[in-house]
Design a protein around this motif. Structure first.
Motif, PDB file in Angstrom:
ATOM      1  N   LEU A   5       0.823  -1.206   0.000  1.00  0.00           N
ATOM      2  CA  LEU A   5       0.000   0.000   0.000  1.00  0.00           C
ATOM      3  C   LEU A   5       0.861   1.261   0.000  1.00  0.00           C
ATOM      4  O   LEU A   5       0.468   2.273  -0.571  1.00  0.00           O
ATOM      5  CB  LEU A   5      -0.936  -0.016   1.200  1.00  0.00           C
ATOM      6  N   ALA A   6       2.021   1.205   0.628  1.00  0.00           N
ATOM      7  CA  ALA A   6       2.919   2.363   0.616  1.00  0.00           C
ATOM      8  C   ALA A   6       3.456   2.604  -0.790  1.00  0.00           C
ATOM      9  O   ALA A   6       3.588   3.749  -1.225  1.00  0.00           O
ATOM     10  CB  ALA A   6       4.057   2.151   1.599  1.00  0.00           C
ATOM     11  N   VAL A   7       3.754   1.527  -1.514  1.00  0.00           N
ATOM     12  CA  VAL A   7       4.216   1.671  -2.889  1.00  0.00           C
ATOM     13  C   VAL A   7       3.105   2.254  -3.751  1.00  0.00           C
ATOM     14  O   VAL A   7       3.346   3.096  -4.609  1.00  0.00           O
ATOM     15  CB  VAL A   7       4.693   0.310  -3.447  1.00  0.00           C
ATOM     16  N   LYS A   8       1.875   1.823  -3.510  1.00  0.00           N
ATOM     17  CA  LYS A   8       0.740   2.356  -4.270  1.00  0.00           C
ATOM     18  C   LYS A   8       0.550   3.836  -3.985  1.00  0.00           C
ATOM     19  O   LYS A   8       0.198   4.610  -4.867  1.00  0.00           O
ATOM     20  CB  LYS A   8      -0.531   1.583  -3.909  1.00  0.00           C
ATOM     21  N   ALA A   9       0.796   4.248  -2.757  1.00  0.00           N
ATOM     22  CA  ALA A   9       0.599   5.641  -2.370  1.00  0.00           C
ATOM     23  C   ALA A   9       1.813   6.513  -2.682  1.00  0.00           C
ATOM     24  O   ALA A   9       1.749   7.722  -2.512  1.00  0.00           O
ATOM     25  CB  ALA A   9       0.286   5.719  -0.881  1.00  0.00           C
ATOM     26  N   ILE A  20      -0.296   7.743 -17.272  1.00  0.00           N
ATOM     27  CA  ILE A  20       0.014   6.373 -16.835  1.00  0.00           C
ATOM     28  C   ILE A  20      -0.361   6.194 -15.374  1.00  0.00           C
ATOM     29  O   ILE A  20      -0.926   5.163 -14.994  1.00  0.00           O
ATOM     30  CB  ILE A  20       1.500   6.050 -17.078  1.00  0.00           C
ATOM     31  N   VAL A  21      -0.071   7.183 -14.554  1.00  0.00           N
ATOM     32  CA  VAL A  21      -0.408   7.106 -13.129  1.00  0.00           C
ATOM     33  C   VAL A  21      -1.917   6.995 -12.955  1.00  0.00           C
ATOM     34  O   VAL A  21      -2.403   6.185 -12.152  1.00  0.00           O
ATOM     35  CB  VAL A  21       0.153   8.332 -12.374  1.00  0.00           C
ATOM     36  N   GLN A  22      -2.674   7.771 -13.699  1.00  0.00           N
ATOM     37  CA  GLN A  22      -4.130   7.727 -13.587  1.00  0.00           C
ATOM     38  C   GLN A  22      -4.681   6.387 -14.048  1.00  0.00           C
ATOM     39  O   GLN A  22      -5.619   5.858 -13.456  1.00  0.00           O
ATOM     40  CB  GLN A  22      -4.756   8.872 -14.378  1.00  0.00           C
ATOM     41  N   SER A  23      -4.096   5.800 -15.087  1.00  0.00           N
ATOM     42  CA  SER A  23      -4.570   4.496 -15.550  1.00  0.00           C
ATOM     43  C   SER A  23      -4.228   3.399 -14.545  1.00  0.00           C
ATOM     44  O   SER A  23      -5.029   2.487 -14.323  1.00  0.00           O
ATOM     45  CB  SER A  23      -3.993   4.161 -16.922  1.00  0.00           C
ATOM     46  N   ILE A  24      -3.055   3.488 -13.908  1.00  0.00           N
ATOM     47  CA  ILE A  24      -2.693   2.521 -12.869  1.00  0.00           C
ATOM     48  C   ILE A  24      -3.658   2.632 -11.696  1.00  0.00           C
ATOM     49  O   ILE A  24      -4.139   1.611 -11.170  1.00  0.00           O
ATOM     50  CB  ILE A  24      -1.234   2.734 -12.414  1.00  0.00           C
ATOM     51  N   GLU A  25      -3.974   3.845 -11.277  1.00  0.00           N
ATOM     52  CA  GLU A  25      -4.903   4.030 -10.172  1.00  0.00           C
ATOM     53  C   GLU A  25      -6.305   3.561 -10.540  1.00  0.00           C
ATOM     54  O   GLU A  25      -7.010   2.999  -9.701  1.00  0.00           O
ATOM     55  CB  GLU A  25      -4.930   5.488  -9.738  1.00  0.00           C
ATOM     56  N   ALA A  26      -6.716   3.743 -11.787  1.00  0.00           N
ATOM     57  CA  ALA A  26      -8.035   3.274 -12.224  1.00  0.00           C
ATOM     58  C   ALA A  26      -8.108   1.748 -12.191  1.00  0.00           C
ATOM     59  O   ALA A  26      -9.109   1.176 -11.745  1.00  0.00           O
ATOM     60  CB  ALA A  26      -8.340   3.800 -13.617  1.00  0.00           C
ATOM     61  N   ILE A  27      -7.036   1.091 -12.650  1.00  0.00           N
ATOM     62  CA  ILE A  27      -7.002  -0.375 -12.616  1.00  0.00           C
ATOM     63  C   ILE A  27      -6.998  -0.858 -11.172  1.00  0.00           C
ATOM     64  O   ILE A  27      -7.715  -1.801 -10.807  1.00  0.00           O
ATOM     65  CB  ILE A  27      -5.776  -0.898 -13.386  1.00  0.00           C
ATOM     66  N   LEU A  33      -7.837  -3.747  -5.364  1.00  0.00           N
ATOM     67  CA  LEU A  33      -6.622  -4.419  -4.911  1.00  0.00           C
ATOM     68  C   LEU A  33      -6.279  -4.097  -3.464  1.00  0.00           C
ATOM     69  O   LEU A  33      -5.641  -4.916  -2.801  1.00  0.00           O
ATOM     70  CB  LEU A  33      -5.457  -4.073  -5.843  1.00  0.00           C
ATOM     71  N   THR A  34      -6.698  -2.933  -2.965  1.00  0.00           N
ATOM     72  CA  THR A  34      -6.455  -2.640  -1.546  1.00  0.00           C
ATOM     73  C   THR A  34      -7.157  -3.666  -0.682  1.00  0.00           C
ATOM     74  O   THR A  34      -6.575  -4.220   0.258  1.00  0.00           O
ATOM     75  CB  THR A  34      -6.940  -1.220  -1.202  1.00  0.00           C
TER      76      THR A  34
END
Length: 71
Positions: A5-9, A20-27, A33-34
C-alpha cells in the motif's frame, strides 16, 4: 501488505507521466486491490497465529511432540 500500500501511495507523479499514473490508479480501484491485499495480509496473520499457538498440528515440530516412553 503495508509495504504494498505504501508503494501504491508513493508519489509516482514525479517519475511517470500523469496519464500512466491515472490508468494505474483506475485499474487498482476497479480490481479493488487494496481490499485484496488487506485480506491476504489478514489471512497470513491468522495462519501464523494458529501455527504459533500450536492449533494446527500439521506444522508442529516433531521434536516438540511428546515421545512414547520405553518400558
Amino acid at each position: 501488505m503495508v509495504g504494498v500500500l505504501a508503494v501504491k501511495a508513493a508519489p509516482f507523479e514525479m517519475i511517470l507521466p500523469l496519464g500512466i499514473v491515472q490508468s494505474i490508479e483506475a485499474i487498482w480501484d476497479s480490481l479493488r486491490l487494496t481490499f485484496a491485499f488487506e485480506s491476504l495480509g489478514l489471512c497470513a496473520f491468522g495462519l501464523s497465529w494458529r501455527i504459533k499457538g500450536r492449533f494446527l498440528y500439521a506444522f508442529e515440530d516433531a521434536a516438540a511432540l511428546p515421545q512414547p516412553r520405553a518400558a
